[in-house]
Design a protein around this motif. Sequence first.
Motif: not given
Length: 123
Positions: A1-4, A37-43, A87-91, A117-120
């Motif tokens: 299990q991985l937890v950010e 990753q951001n919505p609609g974009k590739e990881r 750099d904003s994205a879900m990491y 985990t979200q970075v904004t």
Amino acid sequence: QLVESGGGSVESGGSLRLSCRFSDWTPRHWCLSWFRQNPGKEREGVAAIESDGETHYGESVKGRFTISWDNAKNILYLEMTDLKAEDSAMYSCAADFGELGYNWHLATKYPYWGQGTQVTVSS
């Protein structure tokens, strides 16, 4: 299990440290990575560290981000400095039982993922 953990909101130029805690992690060879990753974009592969100590970074984060692994605590870190709005994205952290080398940035190579985990970063 991985937890950010460690995501949040920060102003441009600021810093954040992400953590990814691994449960029951005992392989001899591995590759641990951070993707975003951001919505609609590739990881996108951000950084990776392998069991032989080699590290890899995406071009856009070189010189600003640092990946590290605490073997005693089984925690993967991503130290992010001089953050920019882009750099904003879900990491998410990811893991593979093996060293990936130049394939580290391919998300399909990783069977194990955290929830993210979200970075904004505000400009």
